[in-house]
Structure formats: C-alpha cells, structure tokens
Design a protein around this motif. Sequence first.
Motif, PDB file in Angstrom:
ATOM      1  N   ARG A  25     -20.902 -12.847 -59.897  1.00 36.63           N
ATOM      2  CA  ARG A  25     -20.599 -13.670 -61.013  1.00 36.63           C
ATOM      3  C   ARG A  25     -21.535 -14.295 -61.366  1.00 36.63           C
ATOM      4  O   ARG A  25     -22.715 -14.449 -60.444  1.00 36.63           O
ATOM      5  N   PHE A  26     -21.940 -14.954 -62.484  1.00 40.91           N
ATOM      6  CA  PHE A  26     -23.506 -15.827 -62.842  1.00 40.91           C
ATOM      7  C   PHE A  26     -22.094 -17.209 -63.877  1.00 40.91           C
ATOM      8  O   PHE A  26     -21.574 -17.235 -64.453  1.00 40.91           O
TER       9      PHE A  26
ATOM     10  N   VAL B  77     -18.305 -19.631 -66.194  1.00 46.49           N
ATOM     11  CA  VAL B  77     -18.462 -18.433 -64.972  1.00 46.49           C
ATOM     12  C   VAL B  77     -18.847 -16.963 -65.641  1.00 46.49           C
ATOM     13  O   VAL B  77     -17.648 -16.692 -66.709  1.00 46.49           O
ATOM     14  N   THR B  78     -18.832 -16.089 -66.087  1.00 42.16           N
ATOM     15  CA  THR B  78     -19.068 -14.584 -66.297  1.00 42.16           C
ATOM     16  C   THR B  78     -18.825 -14.197 -65.499  1.00 42.16           C
ATOM     17  O   THR B  78     -20.370 -13.636 -64.264  1.00 42.16           O
TER      18      THR B  78
ATOM     19  N   ASN C 105      -8.023 -29.363 -62.536  1.00 43.28           N
ATOM     20  CA  ASN C 105      -8.130 -28.916 -61.175  1.00 43.28           C
ATOM     21  C   ASN C 105      -8.785 -27.635 -60.432  1.00 43.28           C
ATOM     22  O   ASN C 105      -8.420 -27.275 -59.551  1.00 43.28           O
ATOM     23  N   ARG C 106     -10.114 -28.250 -60.613  1.00 43.17           N
ATOM     24  CA  ARG C 106     -11.405 -27.581 -59.948  1.00 43.17           C
ATOM     25  C   ARG C 106     -11.695 -25.429 -59.591  1.00 43.17           C
ATOM     26  O   ARG C 106     -11.544 -26.087 -58.421  1.00 43.17           O
ATOM     27  N   VAL C 107     -10.765 -25.824 -60.215  1.00 39.59           N
ATOM     28  CA  VAL C 107     -11.009 -23.982 -60.800  1.00 39.59           C
ATOM     29  C   VAL C 107     -12.027 -23.469 -62.181  1.00 39.59           C
ATOM     30  O   VAL C 107     -11.484 -24.064 -62.830  1.00 39.59           O
ATOM     31  N   TYR C 108     -11.827 -22.368 -62.239  1.00 43.64           N
ATOM     32  CA  TYR C 108     -12.167 -21.814 -63.738  1.00 43.64           C
ATOM     33  C   TYR C 108     -11.362 -21.027 -64.352  1.00 43.64           C
ATOM     34  O   TYR C 108     -10.183 -20.465 -63.571  1.00 43.64           O
ATOM     35  N   ASP C 109     -10.563 -21.364 -65.526  1.00 42.59           N
ATOM     36  CA  ASP C 109      -9.892 -21.008 -66.074  1.00 42.59           C
ATOM     37  C   ASP C 109     -10.393 -19.729 -66.847  1.00 42.59           C
ATOM     38  O   ASP C 109     -11.511 -19.840 -67.990  1.00 42.59           O
TER      39      ASP C 109
ATOM     40  N   ASP D 136     -14.894 -14.217 -68.907  1.00 48.49           N
ATOM     41  CA  ASP D 136     -15.021 -14.798 -68.968  1.00 48.49           C
ATOM     42  C   ASP D 136     -14.213 -16.123 -68.431  1.00 48.49           C
ATOM     43  O   ASP D 136     -12.967 -16.125 -69.186  1.00 48.49           O
ATOM     44  N   GLY D 137     -15.589 -17.428 -67.997  1.00 42.63           N
ATOM     45  CA  GLY D 137     -14.086 -18.643 -68.179  1.00 42.63           C
ATOM     46  C   GLY D 137     -14.811 -19.808 -68.137  1.00 42.63           C
ATOM     47  O   GLY D 137     -15.951 -19.465 -68.153  1.00 42.63           O
ATOM     48  N   LYS D 138     -14.261 -20.654 -67.679  1.00 42.65           N
ATOM     49  CA  LYS D 138     -15.183 -22.482 -67.891  1.00 42.65           C
ATOM     50  C   LYS D 138     -14.178 -23.129 -66.998  1.00 42.65           C
ATOM     51  O   LYS D 138     -13.304 -22.934 -66.445  1.00 42.65           O
TER      52      LYS D 138
END
Length: 135
Positions: free
Chosen positions: A112-113, A123-124, A38-42, A31-33
């Motif tokens: 990815r969701f 994102v999951t 940074n324009r990426v998923y952490d 899971d991420g946000k």
Amino acid sequence: MKKIIFFLTLFVSCTGALYAQVLISSNLRQDGKFNRTNRVYDSTLRDRKETSYFEFDKEFTVCRHITPSKTSLYFIRSTKNDELNNRWEFDVLSNAGYSYYMILDILNNNIRFIYKDKGSTHVTQFAINGFWADK
C-alpha cells in the motif's frame, strides 16, 4: 530546478546500482480515498488489472516500481518492521519528489502507498501475486 537536477542525478546513479534482493509481482491495483466519517478507505476508482513489479535492493534503501507505462524509484528514508502485524513500513520519497508511506503487508498480501493530495488521504494498493527473494 535544483530539485530536478538532484533527482535526475539520484535516479541515474541508483538505476545502475540496483540489484534486487526482494522481487514482488502484482496484477491488481486498487485506489481509494479515506472516508473520515466511517474511518475506512472507500474504493473511489475501479479495480485495475495492471501488471506491476517491485524490486527492493539488498539494503532496503531503494525500491523500483515497474509498470507497463513507467518505472519509478522510491528512496527509502526510514524502515520499521512491525512483527506483530507481519509487515514492513517505509517512509519513501519518489524520484518525482513526492512523499509516501509504503506498507509491505505480508499477512494481507498487499503493498500500500498512502499519501495526501488536495487535503485528502488516499491509498493505492497492489495485491501481491508473487514474491521472490535472492539469497
């Protein structure tokens, strides 16, 4: 109330009619946000070893997601085949009434969701462990 009755009816009618053409298994969920700076998923939560199965019907109109704790249905409202990146993109609605952007990414071996919650994009991601297709 009408929304709940609609989804219950849809869930019951689709559950019996779902015959899988594509089956996908996963044993890792992440899971991420989205980090706007940074324009990426952490990665905001630990990786979770969790067995999941995804079953797509023959027409790619419904996807059933089975986990140890629950089963969810996703009604596919639109489909896009991105041949350049070797992935399928779906606009889906869950049986609980939530909207997601789902990506079946063959090249990167994941599903990815992507969804919005409380003003943030999340994102999951599920790592693909196995992939079967009925003929």
